[in-house]
Write a protein that holds these residues in place. Structure first.
Motif: not given
Ligand SMILES: Nc1ncnc2c1ncn2[C@@H]1O[C@H](COP(=O)(O)OP(=O)(O)OP(=O)(O)O)[C@@H](O)[C@H]1O
Ligand SMILES: Nc1ncnc2c1ncn2[C@@H]1O[C@H](COP(=O)(O)OP(=O)(O)OP(=O)(O)O)[C@@H](O)[C@H]1O
Lengths: 218, 218
Positions: B7-13, B29-32, B34-36, B49-52, B72-75, B96-98
């Motif tokens: 869940i969360g498809l940033g670079h790591f996911g 899974l990702d809420s974005n 484009q990334r899906v 989908l929104d993982a919340r 999931i990174g930022e949030s 989980a990534k922290a």
């Molecule tokens: N509520 C959510 N449900 C599903 N996906 C989510 C949600 N919030 C954020 N994401 C997804 O989590 C992914 C990773 O988050 P983000 O890019 O902020 O992290 P990051 O730590 O910068 O990632 P990385 O370092 O792996 O590139 C994003 O593709 C984002 O769309």
């Protein structure tokens, strides 16, 4: 010890600067004062500056440095400009973190020797670990113990393991030897095992001790 | 093959999902959107989908999954909520990534079994490579070799390692001994090391050989 400059103190840059500072002289740079302050106690020198400013950069980095690492994330412009400045300043080895294949191509074309994709590399390792829970790298021996592959230094060629007294001199253990032919694999080599040129020694021990083997005189 | 949800498809996911998908069944899974879409061809199943949203998550993930990885990174909120939902859904292993030690502490307390710091881990590995150009990247010994902790069988109590001839009899090696007091840790015990009741032997060898020790008669 070598002199290394790390520019950009996000999670990757800060982690790199701290790890390197245990064994080298590290100059850590970032345009964000808070990040500079947060790392100041853990590196030899930490300064706040904008890496896009060549004059500012040239005032603290020179061709006397051995390596520089550009770990600026979000700003493609800053990452590229900074790399260009370092090439002009004459730092011999430049590594740069890239955000995409295109970003990497630009960095390479302007002179970055090595490109890093930290999250992708960590992801590949975690995948390996998840797929193979037996993987030795993750022995719960504790953080300071590692399993590492090391190319047998020249000083070891033609010597038997027991004559090298690796355990007594380095506090290390050779769990296996992989030969250059790619097929020969000797698990738990005996004391009379002779090391050959090109042998890869799979060692267990503390990180500092394994690194000491590298510094073994010729 | 195992079933894993990322869940969360940033670079790591995204990197993790792609690596795992070569050997397992991966749901990404990702809420974005484009990334899906960007990952859809590289994994078995990719959904937006929104993982919340626990109901949405529960409609595609169940306790039949072997593992889930929250990257999931930022949030912080999304990362924590998503982890909580997975625990309630009953996925047996959650990683989980922290973003920080505090974030990690929260994730662990709500049930994440493993915490990942991808950039810091990549930084540590790069530091090792920079400090030791002889260092080849970690390569596993191979699937049949294992590191296992076993409780010293009664037949070993009061015996020295050399008298037990563990290497000759079992083709195994004791890399460390952990004592019952929880604090004593003996790395690379010497041949005269005497084994005490309650000792835990950290052994390397083939799985079958290690299991033979367990079945050692009293
Ligand atoms: N509520 C959510 N449900 C599903 N996906 C989510 C949600 N919030 C954020 N994401 C997804 O989590 C992914 C990773 O988050 P983000 O890019 O902020 O992290 P990051 O730590 O910068 O990632 P990385 O370092 O792996 O590139 C994003 O593709 C984002 O769309
Ligand atoms: N022009 C600049 N000069 C110096 N430092 C800069 C400049 N621009 C950005 N930085 C610094 O680079 C660091 C890393 O950038 P950022 O946090 O955007 O990358 P990131 O890829 O998310 O990092 P990480 O994944 O390693 O946490 C930040 O601390 C930021 O302050």
């Amino acid at each position: 010890g070598r002199r290394i400059c790390v520019i950009g103190l996000g999670h990757f840059g800060a982690g790199l600067a701290r790890s390197l500072a245990r064994h080298c002289e590290v100059l850590a740079l970032d345009s964000n004062m808070q990040r500079v302050n947060a790392i100041a106690d853990d590196v030899q020198r930490a300064l706040c500056l904008d890496a896009r400013d060549q004059a500012a950069l040239a005032s603290v980095v020179s061709s006397d440095f051995d390596e520089a690492v550009v770990s600026i994330g979000e700003s493609l412009e800053a990452s590229i400009l900074c790399t260009l400045h370092l090439v002009r300043i004459g730092v011999p080895v430049i590594r740069a973190k890239a955000d995409s294949a295109d970003h990497a191509a630009i960095l390479r074309s302007i002179g970055a020797k090595h490109i890093v994709f930290p999250e992708e590399e960590a992801a590949e390792r975690l995948a390996l670990q998840m797929l193979n829970p037996n993987l030795l790298d993750f022995i719960p021996l504790g953080r300071e113990y590692r399993v590492m592959d090391i190319v047998a230094p020249a000083a070891f060629h033609g010597r038997s393991l027991v004559s090298l007294k690796i355990r007594n001199r380095f506090g290390l253990f050779v769990i296996a030897i992989k030969r250059q032919d790619g097929a020969t694999f000797i698990f738990l080599p005996g004391p009379d095992q002779v090391i050959e040129p090109g042998d890869i020694l799979v060692m267990i021990g503390k990180e500092n001790d394994i690194l000491r083997i590298r510094d073994e005189p010729e």
